[in-house]
Write an enzyme that holds these catalytic residues in place. Structure first.
Site, mmCIF file in Angstrom:
data_model
loop_
_atom_site.group_PDB
_atom_site.id
_atom_site.type_symbol
_atom_site.label_atom_id
_atom_site.label_comp_id
_atom_site.label_asym_id
_atom_site.label_seq_id
_atom_site.Cartn_x
_atom_site.Cartn_y
_atom_site.Cartn_z
ATOM 1 N N CYS B 81 0.847 -1.207 0.000
ATOM 2 C CA CYS B 81 0.000 0.000 0.000
ATOM 3 C C CYS B 81 0.878 1.252 0.000
ATOM 4 O O CYS B 81 1.593 1.486 -0.960
ATOM 5 C CB CYS B 81 -0.992 -0.042 1.169
ATOM 6 S SG CYS B 81 -2.376 1.109 0.924
ATOM 7 N N HIS B 185 -3.687 -5.008 0.152
ATOM 8 C CA HIS B 185 -3.114 -5.498 1.411
ATOM 9 C C HIS B 185 -3.116 -7.022 1.428
ATOM 10 O O HIS B 185 -4.130 -7.616 1.809
ATOM 11 C CB HIS B 185 -3.937 -4.973 2.593
ATOM 12 C CG HIS B 185 -3.713 -3.525 2.876
ATOM 13 N ND1 HIS B 185 -2.729 -3.071 3.716
ATOM 14 C CD2 HIS B 185 -4.329 -2.417 2.401
ATOM 15 C CE1 HIS B 185 -2.747 -1.755 3.761
ATOM 16 N NE2 HIS B 185 -3.714 -1.336 2.966
ATOM 17 N N GLU B 187 -1.764 -8.943 3.533
ATOM 18 C CA GLU B 187 -1.911 -9.407 4.922
ATOM 19 C C GLU B 187 -3.364 -9.413 5.359
ATOM 20 O O GLU B 187 -3.715 -10.013 6.351
ATOM 21 C CB GLU B 187 -1.050 -8.535 5.861
ATOM 22 C CG GLU B 187 -1.613 -7.172 6.233
ATOM 23 C CD GLU B 187 -1.454 -6.096 5.159
ATOM 24 O OE1 GLU B 187 -1.095 -6.449 4.015
ATOM 25 O OE2 GLU B 187 -1.710 -4.912 5.450
#
Lengths: 258, 206
Positions: B81, B185, B187
């Site tokens: 990001c 993202h 994650e």
């Protein structure tokens, strides 16, 4: 193409998962951690977690609990309740929150939105509005988990929040919350028309069709629900299947290719 | 494998560390540039504005340390990001400021590029993988990833690994050599994101 998100809202009070009707008569419906595990396993689009204690009693957010919750959560996690400083946000993000949700504190000090957006970026800041219908067609914003009238009308307040840098608006109808009678489409649509940031519809969802209407008729970017997932057999996955059948784009489950 | 997650005060570090730990990587939070020596791979996370991120990277000596570790020691790096955007030469968010210049390009706001949709771009969006690349191994076209951003990396076509459409088409992932970035993202992108992180960890380590 951007997908419409189906977001379970988890309200927690003294570590118990609760749900009320009209922001009142809270009922314990389970424990937070196991619910987060289940939602994570079922691969929901996103979760919103609100600490009712912190919100009602103006306590600081409980970041230790948030840290435990986020250990089990690999989908985006928004945390709200009791946040009234940039410092609170720093701790919550460190604890594993991905976005934070501001509500009551913004009425006392609207510049908190500006400061949060400047520091963490607009994308990190969800501004939450709880509105009650005072007379047909006239709404008022309430703070502190629906307990205090603010004198603000949701449309101009939403505009101000967006201008100050909020990244999304979570609009909740206090009247319909927990009733499972459907979202307040007029309220939701007044907000989606007022701002150019994404709007999450909340309060009143009782069926998959309610979600379809919130998207198609009220222009919501995402739909949040609690009671219909706690008290009925309906699930986020089925909700998405229903939305898809209605022609609304939803996220597909990931399957590895060879 | 040891993976350093750079703590320059701008990240959802907890989420990134948990996701990497889930993949059995020895992920640690690097609080100062010297800690990068111990790592085989580096992750530059990021939530915040470009100007503030850039100021912190330059003030705290991260830029020099990253240049050494990434360019001289050829350690793979993944920017996430804002972390991806900081790999660029220049950003416009919060005033014009310089990036790490590891991948040429500049960062601009979605609506200045002609996007007429609601900004921020928040939610799950499918990406198109434009070239076969190890970072996207076992990840098919039109896989959904989680995005939440208002700015995008305008990169040279040869550095774009995947694109995303939201009003306009923009770089969802960039790469040059062992330098990678994702606008989404991983994650927080559940199983698809974990697959991409695993691909990153496996890059250059076998």
């Amino acid at each position: 193409m951007l997908k419409v998100r189906v977001i379970p809202t988890l309200l927690w009070k003294n570590l118990g998962l609760v749900k009320g009707v009209g922001f009142n008569s809270w009922r314990r419906v389970g424990s937070v951690l196991p619910s987060i595990k289940v939602y994570n396993m079922r691969d929901v689009d996103e979760l919103i977690l609100v600490d009712i204690n912190a919100s009602q009693d103006q306590q600081a957010p409980d970041h230790d609990s948030v840290s435990d919750f986020s250990d089990e959560c690999f989908v985006p996690l928004t945390v709200g309740g009791g946040i009234n400083s940039v410092d609170h946000i720093v701790h919550l993000l460190k604890a594993g929150a991905d976005k934070i949700c501001l509500n009551s504190a913004a009425y006392d000090d609207p510049s908190l939105i500006d400061r949060a957006a400047a520091h963490f970026g607009a994308q990190c800041v969800i501004a939450s509005i709880d509105a009650r219908q005072m007379e047909p067609g006239r709404y008022e914003c309430f703070s502190h988990a629906g307990t205090r009238a603010t004198g603000k009308d949701p449309i101009s307040w939403a505009r101000e929040l967006a201008d100050r840098g909020a990244g999304e608006i979570l609009i909740t109808s206090i009247d319909l919350d927990g009733t499972m009678q459907g979202y307040d489409l007029r309220l939701v649509s007044s907000i989606t028309q007022a701002v150019a940031i994404p709007v999450i519809a909340s309060g009143g969802a009782g069926s998959y069709q309610d979600m379809v209407l919130a998207v198609k008729e009220a222009g919501a970017s995402a739909v949040a629900a609690a009671s219909m997932f706690h008290f009925t057999e309906q699930t986020p996955a089925e909700a998405k299947r229903h939305l898809q059948q209605a022609g609304i784009p939803v996220r597909r489950n990931f399957v590895e290719t060879d | 494998m040891k993976v350093a997650i750079i703590n320059y005060g701008m990240g959802n570090l907890g989420s990134v560390r948990r996701a990497l730990a889930e993949l059995h990587a020895e992920a640690f939070i690097a609080d100062h540039p010297g800690a990068l020596w111990d790592a085989q791979h580096i992750v530059l996370p990021g939530v915040g504005s470009f100007a503030e991120g850039s100021a912190r990277l330059h003030a705290d000596g991260w830029d020099e340390a990253l240049r050494k570790q990434v360019i001289e020691h050829r350690k793979p790096i993944l920017g996430i990001c804002l972390g991806m955007q900081l790999l660029a030469s220049q950003g416009e968010e919060g005033g014009s400021s310089r990036g790490l210049n590891l991948i040429p390009g500049k960062v601009a706001r979605l609506d200045t590029l002609g996007c007429r949709e609601r900004v921020p771009h928040a939610g799950w969006n499918d990406v198109e993988v434009v070239s076969t690349h190890p970072l996207f191994a076992h990840i098919g076209n039109e896989t959904d990833f989680y995005f939440v951003h208002s700015y995008v990396f305008c990169a040279q076509p040869e550095h774009v690994l995947a694109t995303c459409k939201y009003g306009v088409s923009f770089a969802a992932a960039v790469g040059e050599g062992h330098v990678f970035g994702t606008q989404f993202h991983p994650e927080k992108s559940s199983k698809a994101g974990h697959r991409l992180l695993r691909n990153f960890l496996e890059y250059g380590s076998c």
